[in-house]
Motif scaffolding. Sequence first.
Motif, PDB file in Angstrom:
ATOM      1  N   ALA A 152       0.828  -1.208   0.000  1.00 27.25           N
ATOM      2  CA  ALA A 152       0.000   0.000   0.000  1.00 27.25           C
ATOM      3  C   ALA A 152       0.862   1.258   0.000  1.00 27.25           C
ATOM      4  N   ALA A 153       1.964   1.234   0.777  1.00 23.10           N
ATOM      5  CA  ALA A 153       2.850   2.410   0.850  1.00 23.10           C
ATOM      6  C   ALA A 153       3.508   2.670  -0.504  1.00 23.10           C
ATOM      7  N   LEU A 154       3.922   1.597  -1.190  1.00 21.07           N
ATOM      8  CA  LEU A 154       4.547   1.749  -2.506  1.00 21.07           C
ATOM      9  C   LEU A 154       3.539   2.237  -3.539  1.00 21.07           C
ATOM     10  N   GLU A 155       2.330   1.708  -3.488  1.00 19.49           N
ATOM     11  CA  GLU A 155       1.316   2.143  -4.458  1.00 19.49           C
ATOM     12  C   GLU A 155       0.932   3.601  -4.231  1.00 19.49           C
ATOM     13  N   GLN A 156       0.970   4.038  -2.993  1.00 17.77           N
ATOM     14  CA  GLN A 156       0.643   5.432  -2.686  1.00 17.77           C
ATOM     15  C   GLN A 156       1.627   6.384  -3.371  1.00 17.77           C
ATOM     16  N   ILE A 157       2.896   5.965  -3.464  1.00 14.34           N
ATOM     17  CA  ILE A 157       3.902   6.769  -4.175  1.00 14.34           C
ATOM     18  C   ILE A 157       3.684   6.662  -5.676  1.00 14.34           C
ATOM     19  N   ALA A 158       3.423   5.447  -6.134  1.00 16.06           N
ATOM     20  CA  ALA A 158       3.330   5.197  -7.574  1.00 16.06           C
ATOM     21  C   ALA A 158       2.153   5.908  -8.224  1.00 16.06           C
ATOM     22  N   VAL A 159       1.062   6.141  -7.492  1.00 10.29           N
ATOM     23  CA  VAL A 159      -0.111   6.782  -8.099  1.00 10.29           C
ATOM     24  C   VAL A 159       0.185   8.211  -8.543  1.00 10.29           C
ATOM     25  N   ASN A 160       1.276   8.782  -8.071  1.00 10.43           N
ATOM     26  CA  ASN A 160       1.651  10.135  -8.490  1.00 10.43           C
ATOM     27  C   ASN A 160       2.097  10.183  -9.951  1.00 10.43           C
ATOM     28  N   ASP A 161       2.390   9.024 -10.534  1.00  8.67           N
ATOM     29  CA  ASP A 161       2.753   8.975 -11.943  1.00  8.67           C
ATOM     30  C   ASP A 161       2.166   7.702 -12.541  1.00  8.67           C
ATOM     31  N   ALA A 162       0.889   7.806 -12.957  1.00  8.18           N
ATOM     32  CA  ALA A 162       0.165   6.629 -13.452  1.00  8.18           C
ATOM     33  C   ALA A 162       0.823   6.068 -14.709  1.00  8.18           C
ATOM     34  N   ALA A 163       1.337   6.957 -15.577  1.00  7.53           N
ATOM     35  CA  ALA A 163       1.955   6.503 -16.821  1.00  7.53           C
ATOM     36  C   ALA A 163       3.197   5.670 -16.536  1.00  7.53           C
ATOM     37  N   LEU A 164       3.987   6.101 -15.551  1.00  9.10           N
ATOM     38  CA  LEU A 164       5.192   5.365 -15.185  1.00  9.10           C
ATOM     39  C   LEU A 164       4.822   3.992 -14.618  1.00  9.10           C
ATOM     40  N   THR A 165       3.820   3.955 -13.749  1.00  7.75           N
ATOM     41  CA  THR A 165       3.381   2.682 -13.177  1.00  7.75           C
ATOM     42  C   THR A 165       2.939   1.724 -14.270  1.00  7.75           C
ATOM     43  N   TYR A 166       2.200   2.262 -15.240  1.00  7.17           N
ATOM     44  CA  TYR A 166       1.737   1.438 -16.365  1.00  7.17           C
ATOM     45  C   TYR A 166       2.926   0.862 -17.122  1.00  7.17           C
ATOM     46  N   LYS A 167       3.944   1.682 -17.372  1.00  5.90           N
ATOM     47  CA  LYS A 167       5.130   1.218 -18.108  1.00  5.90           C
ATOM     48  C   LYS A 167       5.871   0.138 -17.323  1.00  5.90           C
TER      49      LYS A 167
ATOM     50  N   LEU B 243       4.593  -1.962 -15.240  1.00  6.96           N
ATOM     51  CA  LEU B 243       3.812  -3.193 -15.323  1.00  6.96           C
ATOM     52  C   LEU B 243       3.930  -3.839 -16.702  1.00  6.96           C
ATOM     53  N   ARG B 244       4.039  -3.020 -17.752  1.00  6.41           N
ATOM     54  CA  ARG B 244       4.214  -3.565 -19.094  1.00  6.41           C
ATOM     55  C   ARG B 244       5.531  -4.334 -19.198  1.00  6.41           C
ATOM     56  N   VAL B 245       6.580  -3.778 -18.621  1.00  7.27           N
ATOM     57  CA  VAL B 245       7.884  -4.450 -18.664  1.00  7.27           C
ATOM     58  C   VAL B 245       7.857  -5.735 -17.854  1.00  7.27           C
TER      59      VAL B 245
ATOM     60  N   ARG C  26       0.944 -15.346 -15.866  1.00  4.79           N
ATOM     61  CA  ARG C  26      -0.325 -14.627 -15.710  1.00  4.79           C
ATOM     62  C   ARG C  26      -0.047 -13.135 -15.675  1.00  4.79           C
ATOM     63  N   GLU C  27      -0.991 -12.361 -16.180  1.00  6.41           N
ATOM     64  CA  GLU C  27      -0.804 -10.915 -16.289  1.00  6.41           C
ATOM     65  C   GLU C  27      -0.895 -10.252 -14.926  1.00  6.41           C
ATOM     66  N   ILE C  28       0.020  -9.304 -14.693  1.00  3.36           N
ATOM     67  CA  ILE C  28       0.024  -8.518 -13.453  1.00  3.36           C
ATOM     68  C   ILE C  28      -0.712  -7.218 -13.720  1.00  3.36           C
ATOM     69  N   GLU C  29      -1.689  -6.898 -12.863  1.00  2.00           N
ATOM     70  CA  GLU C  29      -2.578  -5.775 -13.132  1.00  2.00           C
ATOM     71  C   GLU C  29      -2.300  -4.547 -12.268  1.00  2.00           C
ATOM     72  N   SER C  30      -1.557  -4.695 -11.199  1.00  2.00           N
ATOM     73  CA  SER C  30      -1.275  -3.543 -10.320  1.00  2.00           C
ATOM     74  C   SER C  30       0.064  -3.753  -9.629  1.00  2.00           C
ATOM     75  N   LEU C  31       0.595  -2.681  -9.075  1.00  2.00           N
ATOM     76  CA  LEU C  31       1.870  -2.782  -8.374  1.00  2.00           C
ATOM     77  C   LEU C  31       1.758  -3.699  -7.158  1.00  2.00           C
ATOM     78  N   SER C  32       0.641  -3.613  -6.435  1.00  2.00           N
ATOM     79  CA  SER C  32       0.471  -4.481  -5.263  1.00  2.00           C
ATOM     80  C   SER C  32       0.378  -5.947  -5.682  1.00  2.00           C
ATOM     81  N   HIS C  33      -0.259  -6.188  -6.838  1.00  2.00           N
ATOM     82  CA  HIS C  33      -0.328  -7.546  -7.375  1.00  2.00           C
ATOM     83  C   HIS C  33       1.073  -8.048  -7.718  1.00  2.00           C
ATOM     84  N   ALA C  34       1.875  -7.162  -8.322  1.00  2.00           N
ATOM     85  CA  ALA C  34       3.249  -7.510  -8.679  1.00  2.00           C
ATOM     86  C   ALA C  34       4.065  -7.855  -7.441  1.00  2.00           C
TER      87      ALA C  34
END
Length: 414
Positions: free
Chosen positions: A234-249, A251-253, A263-271
């Motif tokens: 939760a703490a890491l996702e709280q930081i990551a939401v400040n740059d949604a595009a970066l988080t998306y990238k 997860l793509r990598v 299986r596909e990873i859909e969120s940072l917490s899932h990862a």
Amino acid sequence: MSAALKSLNDTEQLPVLLARQPIYTKNQDVVAYELLFRSQSGEVDRSITDDAATLAVITNSYASVCSGGEIRTLPCYLKLTDKVLMNANFPELPKEQFALELLGHTEVTPELLERLKQLARVGYRLVLADYDPSNPKFDPLLSIVHVLKLDILKLGLKELPDIIRKLKPHHLELLADKVENKEQFRQCLEMGFSLYQGYFLSMPVPVRGKKIVGNKVILLQLLAELQNPDTTAAALEQIAVNDAALTYKILRVVNSAAFSLRREIESLSHAITLLGLDQIRRWVTLFLASAEPGKPDELTRNMLVRGRMCELLAELMGRTNTLNYFVVGLLSKLDVLLDIEMAELMEQVPLQQEIKVALLTRTGGLGEVLQDVEVYEQGDFAALKKFVEPSFYEVAYRHSLLWAQTVMQAMSED
């Protein structure tokens, strides 16, 4: 045994050590690679030209790059002695894959000149290295070869304009060799060189007081939080939401073939749940190496190769905490990428002390492996500390080239 280590052990070893050095255009795009090689048997040329497996590896690994998301095959400059060129059994190398490079100590005979003309007629691109304008033996070659390498350190920057003027009637493509810094590159650019080789892109141009900006700030905040043993998803996702595009990238990598997940990873917490904090730290660090405006892709490519090769060597050596070796290799050119001196950078980047020491001094367990990887990259194979069998260095380097290519392809996807 890890999957990576098993793969290394199962990979066919070559009779030659290989590395590659980029050849750039004036726009700092890579258009070819110089092959650096040394045979363990002493038959340097024959180890490559007479071995089909080695030629296949060069084509599939050493000549292959990801550029703009697409995989391309670039030509390789292959240094050959006159003895090999004159051999009646000289193989028909793929003309689009290899430029044949003649060395300066070659004995120039009428027979060799005729042989080179024949190779040029059938479509081979010929390169002459070690050119000395004071030695008349090179004169007949100037009307045969296509590319002329000029060692700017040996010939002298002040003398080059006069040398270039005298070479003009030959209509050669001129390659500035041993370009060590941006100022030398600028001067060669003004002289009209079309190709460039050397370590000029590996030298930072520090801007005093420059701070890390953009999504790199978010990445550093994530990296700092990952150092906290009590951190949560939760703490890491709280930081990551400040740059949604970066988080998306990111997860793509992570979802790319670079990680081979089922299986596909859909969120940072899932990862984090699936991979663990160490692997998230790997990918956050990886994105710190992503290209900055005005910086060539080759810089990021080299950082990725270094990181992966340091990690693979550490695994082969039985070292623990191999992720730290990845981080050290990957960030070893962060100063060049950001134009901030490494000492100043280490004050801004939240890293363990042993990692900072390795990056600043190349000492300690991490630093000595990084230094050996740098030695290998430069083709100075005799200077390797040989932490593992020399052939395993080439296998680790080859794996790292292909891994970096996969990662760059994933990072370039929208």
